[in-house]
Design a protein around this motif. Sequence first.
Motif: not given
Lengths: 254, 254, 254, 254, 254, 254, 254, 254
Positions: C217-221
């Motif tokens: 999730a953080a990576l995609l964000g």
Amino acid sequence: MSSFDHWIREVLEKLAAGKLDVAGALSELKDLPYEDIGFAKLDHHRSLRGGFPEVVLGTGKTPGQVAAIVERLAAKNTNVLVTRATPEQAAAAVAAVPDAVYDEISRCLRVVKQTIEPIGKGPVLILCAGTADLPVAEEAAITAELMGNRVERLFDVGVAGIHRLFGSLDKIRRAAVLIVVAGMEGALPSVVGGLTDRPVIAVPTSAGYGASFGGVAALLGMLNSCVGGAVTVNIDNGFGAAYAATRINRLSGD
Amino acid sequence: MSSFDHWIREVLEKLAAGKLDVAGALSELKDLPYEDIGFAKLDHHRSLRGGFPEVVLGTGKTPGQVAAIVERLAAKNTNVLVTRATPEQAAAAVAAVPDAVYDEISRCLRVVKQTIEPIGKGPVLILCAGTADLPVAEEAAITAELMGNRVERLFDVGVAGIHRLFGSLDKIRRAAVLIVVAGMEGALPSVVGGLTDRPVIAVPTSAGYGASFGGVAALLGMLNSCVGGAVTVNIDNGFGAAYAATRINRLSGD
Amino acid sequence: MSSFDHWIREVLEKLAAGKLDVAGALSELKDLPYEDIGFAKLDHHRSLRGGFPEVVLGTGKTPGQVAAIVERLAAKNTNVLVTRATPEQAAAAVAAVPDAVYDEISRCLRVVKQTIEPIGKGPVLILCAGTADLPVAEEAAITAELMGNRVERLFDVGVAGIHRLFGSLDKIRRAAVLIVVAGMEGALPSVVGGLTDRPVIAVPTSAGYGASFGGVAALLGMLNSCVGGAVTVNIDNGFGAAYAATRINRLSGD
Amino acid sequence: MSSFDHWIREVLEKLAAGKLDVAGALSELKDLPYEDIGFAKLDHHRSLRGGFPEVVLGTGKTPGQVAAIVERLAAKNTNVLVTRATPEQAAAAVAAVPDAVYDEISRCLRVVKQTIEPIGKGPVLILCAGTADLPVAEEAAITAELMGNRVERLFDVGVAGIHRLFGSLDKIRRAAVLIVVAGMEGALPSVVGGLTDRPVIAVPTSAGYGASFGGVAALLGMLNSCVGGAVTVNIDNGFGAAYAATRINRLSGD
Amino acid sequence: MSSFDHWIREVLEKLAAGKLDVAGALSELKDLPYEDIGFAKLDHHRSLRGGFPEVVLGTGKTPGQVAAIVERLAAKNTNVLVTRATPEQAAAAVAAVPDAVYDEISRCLRVVKQTIEPIGKGPVLILCAGTADLPVAEEAAITAELMGNRVERLFDVGVAGIHRLFGSLDKIRRAAVLIVVAGMEGALPSVVGGLTDRPVIAVPTSAGYGASFGGVAALLGMLNSCVGGAVTVNIDNGFGAAYAATRINRLSGD
Amino acid sequence: MSSFDHWIREVLEKLAAGKLDVAGALSELKDLPYEDIGFAKLDHHRSLRGGFPEVVLGTGKTPGQVAAIVERLAAKNTNVLVTRATPEQAAAAVAAVPDAVYDEISRCLRVVKQTIEPIGKGPVLILCAGTADLPVAEEAAITAELMGNRVERLFDVGVAGIHRLFGSLDKIRRAAVLIVVAGMEGALPSVVGGLTDRPVIAVPTSAGYGASFGGVAALLGMLNSCVGGAVTVNIDNGFGAAYAATRINRLSGD
Amino acid sequence: MSSFDHWIREVLEKLAAGKLDVAGALSELKDLPYEDIGFAKLDHHRSLRGGFPEVVLGTGKTPGQVAAIVERLAAKNTNVLVTRATPEQAAAAVAAVPDAVYDEISRCLRVVKQTIEPIGKGPVLILCAGTADLPVAEEAAITAELMGNRVERLFDVGVAGIHRLFGSLDKIRRAAVLIVVAGMEGALPSVVGGLTDRPVIAVPTSAGYGASFGGVAALLGMLNSCVGGAVTVNIDNGFGAAYAATRINRLSGD
Amino acid sequence: MSSFDHWIREVLEKLAAGKLDVAGALSELKDLPYEDIGFAKLDHHRSLRGGFPEVVLGTGKTPGQVAAIVERLAAKNTNVLVTRATPEQAAAAVAAVPDAVYDEISRCLRVVKQTIEPIGKGPVLILCAGTADLPVAEEAAITAELMGNRVERLFDVGVAGIHRLFGSLDKIRRAAVLIVVAGMEGALPSVVGGLTDRPVIAVPTSAGYGASFGGVAALLGMLNSCVGGAVTVNIDNGFGAAYAATRINRLSGD
């Protein structure tokens, strides 16, 4: 001693013998890091060898671009294969190079200018599970033929009607290399791989719907095949499978 | 005429000649659908051929079970390969069969009872990108050796330090088949595949962290390789790559 | 003229001048494809330059292996950084090399044998969103320090309490390069990137649970950040972020 | 003391000196939380600085909307960059602003009204792996030029034919920042990153098919790059890569 | 006029009146960007309001750290909630703060030092589908209680035995806010949402196996709920659901 | 006693009093399981209450079908909302019901036949991050208005230019419920959620490209929001967010 | 007339006849919405019918809890099946209920207190592909037996050695229902489904590694099976498959 | 003795009796591995049995191809079902075979040439959750009818308005097999499965948007159903569900 070492030695000997000055020797050596350590040899090897084709990917090119590329290559008497060619690209290419031949099912466009040198120990057998897999299977078949393999076809032999497969055991047994094309659950390579000890190349196709996820189900099925020694290529990559079969078949015939 | 037809004819002729009654003929034929259409022949072919090993997957078995299987197979003078064997399984097997040999890195356990018949046209070269890929590379190497291939190794030649790869161009050029093992971004097969026109088998490994997703990044990289004719096996499947290489190499030497 | 051309010319001139025979010249040139076209120069450049550390990844090594590597490198007076070192690895290394220093939070083990040459135009600022991101932030900080950067820290400034971030605007404004570490939704780099026009490197962490999917999730964000010019590294890759910051900062100070 | 403190002090001093009453001081301060703590300064900084362009995303806008925005900005003598502009949007914009220039490959539309102030320590080098990556590479190149960088291009240097890359080592070595654009397996940044110690920005593209999953394979490859210090942006985000390169290059020249 | 404007006005008036000099006024205002634009008010509001607890996430902390934090907060007479506390953390905290209470099922640790001020228009009803969802349901229940809500429970009412749900229609009808906790297919919120027109908060849990993918199936089910107006929180996030219910319930009672 | 018990009691008393025979009592009770245990009451409640609209999903219907449904509902003097209506559907509906109103941006078609009864304690504030999020934000706004909420809008306040958000703190502070619409990294709800203690509903949008994966990045960002008490709805589900806000706001005003 | 109507009529008639007053009638009817509209009948039907077992999921319960549940159910003379029971749970249960029987492979714990009433038209055949699938296959077998089915087993008949499958065609042909258990690529159900026209239930298992993704590959393979009329259950859900087979087999025998 | 053994025995007895010579016997037996071991019997069984239809998948065929196949099959007096037929395919087929009937909703094209022999113990009930699921539900219904089942329909009974479902409990209770079609969260099968103990087949549909991911949410919901004994087919696979129901229903009536 490698031919590369041999070539350097020649330059050095000419320099030592005064047949070449330092500037001339340097000039001959300067392309060395990329031109002469064998890479280019490979490239030349390819294009010079018995009609091995130049391959062009049609995707993303305009009809005019495809026609121009095909025309230029054909003018050099090179065999040409355009994969994933649209009918529009094909029409433009055929208008420019009349002996170009287009196959609608596989979307392959071919120009054969040089005799194709036969390779390998035996035929490459292309199997496919259902009619929806035909475009990919034919792309593999046409590519393999252009690269010098003898090709046999065994189509529409899905595992749900396994008796059809068994009616052609002889074809399976005499093949040197097998390319197995299947969509949906991708189970065919496992069954075929158990019937031969020759190399088996699995090609997942995007045929299917819903949880086939554009070929992912078949791809995973093939990667997890319970038969030892099957290998896999990208989804719908009939070309790549044929190229791999060619590498294998050529080795056996070298 | 296939040997299968031949065999049926013999039974029928004995029946016609009165050397066999209907019950006897039926009895001989009754296993036919599975025993005689060639499948079993393949299996025997494998086990009879020059020490080709019986392969056992260690995963999910108790040390006692592994020891018992190895003991039973060794008693039949069969070569044995246990893959993914734990140290506990290995210890139990070695206690039962003293000439079993365990390799901690690859987790392969071997028993060699018969001379391994050499196969193929040339060596199988195993390349790997980093030290974290060693277990998979060694599994491939040991499997390939047990299956009769001559094996060469070229380890720790990742693409970020590409000069190390170029220091061994000769090894790459003389290999009959190349197995390229890499985790992380899985780029090595593309580079290697451009340096040879021999068959290249790519093996993604689960080495890495974060967005490597247990080898998925390497797997996708290999499936999408821009080099023509590379093929791929499952993540960490060194065994499968070696088996595929054996199929290829044996074809070339047949 | 490149130093590479210069070096070849010297060999050729020695040959032309008779100071070297063909065999000697060949011998000097034979490593050329990999040793001398500049790759190695880069490597030497690195290790020779002001204490730039040798980096070892702890993952997958035994305590004994780590200790041996650290001991060998330290004996060469090289600065050493072991990332992702376990307490067991650290204990073994400290036993072997008493001036090795271990940081439990970041799991970094350091040996500083040479003075670290300061680089860059300004400090590298490490920001992190929550206390769960500390290990990655500290890995980045320690790495950046060992590579010669001046490092500042601004921790626990998550976007849900954005006033904490604004209390340190001066720190943000004076940083040459910013490394922004965040798990969960990974929103911090977007906010920080809007407050500076200096390079911003986003590091997603695996902190979180459920639909954070181990940092995805953080990576995609971060990859989808609405702020222009932010760049991203792999999940939990504090080391890589610091290395990238070093490349950037060194450029500015060259 | 920051300019922000300075500005508050001025207001307070005017109030203390009676040059301003409480209502007037309050009025000046009331916009403070958003107008004056430095955010706006950044914005002005951007638009005032040597022709730095206003950037408009074409996606989702009608041709009329794009034309109107471009016309309004051009009337303010601002340089303008419309990314992902369709031919229809471009035609409408050129009709409204005749000195607007459209590039079909990158789908970039530009208006240059002010001299672009050159920045940075050296050129930004844009590399791409294949012709399918050209649109993204050109978006990066045009963006970087508009933002003041000197740009060099090195296209069609995929890792499968690595000798082409080595023919341009000098270009790679002299670049201040490198933007490496690649689809399929995304291996090029790892190779390039091993050839330079300057900042490397990797851009995955959606070029490919099947298991490339619209650029995911390349993205994962780049995030997992085995080369230290490479950073990544979103799939097909040539603009973002160029913006990041500008931040880096500007820092080095400040 | 906001209290923020009011506060600034007071400072300015003191300065205008000579009760404060410029330095003193500046000193009072200097924390303004983060302390005084209203953020802090929110924070104080929270902690000052009727026993609203300080919340600590247990994950990733040592027992000693948890004990220290709890001790420090309890010493300030603050109510404390530690979520996801391990038994070891709980034991350490209870040793330090004897009136700390641990709930093994929900893994919540509580210290109540101030009377909890009741909020809201009606009870928060916590429903859960199966016994495996109990930990998350109880985390929601205990959190909601600590935040001042009256809590009712309706557990083990999965949709496969829907008559159990209907036996408690009255409970459902009188609830002000409903938190529906479910793993596996996550269908319960849709059924419940059709039985009330009050706010419904769905909480997916990681209960399940196989294709539940750690709660993803339930999460997707809830996001796609066919009932209008249901909202969702992260997997296993009982705390977040209770916090959201508190925001809603407090609004209704304000 | 519930109204349901009350109703059964009435039937029983009529039977006991001889005002109803067994057949009549049975007839009244026989629909009970579905008609009378309160479900229908809920439905009537909805449609009878102050103009609460009937909602029709446009997707998958022909223009003629949409027109017929709208005409039939309008003839009953019901307020109607068609979501995701295409221009073709809208044209057909307007031709049939001239006071139908279509909004192109949100693709909402409305018919207002009854006065909308205002509900709730305060306004519902719709925030969105960028212009690409407008269609979803407007769907939420129009839905909320039709359901009786007072609606305020705060658009184009993305976190990369956070000062724009702070210019409207008063709007944020006075909202009863906040709907925060954002694509790309979906960071806005976390920032907004830290500025208010009222209910916050996050709506991810499919705006973005590449690794936004059609809104997945924003969805994950919102589910993992570091701010306590934010809740999420499905991607692009502006309608659902408005419905949830209505449930919340109505509760507060009951 | 349904038994439900019948039951209500009886109550009403007793009331009309004065044998019951309104309060008594109401009391009997008050549980009606959940107890009497037929749901409960189903439940009783199950537990009363020939020893149909109560099923308990072991996962997430303590040994003591499992023992207590088993003891309580056994005391009611109910047959009991605990699935996914750990050895510790089993030991505790056997200590409490000495005639409890534990199967280590399937992790099933059984208590048989009542004679199991045989059901169905023919045997349920459980097939599995490899030894790693045994736990799931045995869970299905034991469950099916406890539910009254006659069970046959056909294990280790993977598609890579398809002759083993054909040696048991008679077993396949005489089965009423077939449960096909397979991991890895999950191809077996397609092959089996082509050999029978009886119902086929596919059970994917998590056996495998790498790109099997914990059973996802097998699950997708089965969902995409090219054989018409195969159905699938969750990964490793042997219990569910047996329950479905029981529903089918019981129907045939009703 | 199986009919297969019987058939071989007949051939052998004719040979033993001299009614057949070896060549003749061999000729009769030679197709045996694939034609006579029972596979073909199955196929004939299907097509010969009471009008069981030949099924053709429309996807990927031209209108002309579909028309030709339908014409050829109809000429053999076979019942035909074309699934996923486009209007264009249907028009071509109807032009060629005037008694072909096309259903636009389900996209099924039928030709009934033989009386359909009724099968099974009771009706197959098709339930669906919403109007968007109608195409899949109707495909299931039409397929089931063509295969001989009596079909009942219960449409638009989603779980958010569960009273509609309860109004048809009698239909649910009398069904022999239930096919439950639902998109979005796919919760309907769990509720229905709790109301019957007959076989339940769940069909996820691609109806939905955003996080429904083309039916994945519904598929996962169904695979994780908390009701025992429900089985699932591929997304949108109404045909497969009906085929499975036919296998089940036929078994019960055999």
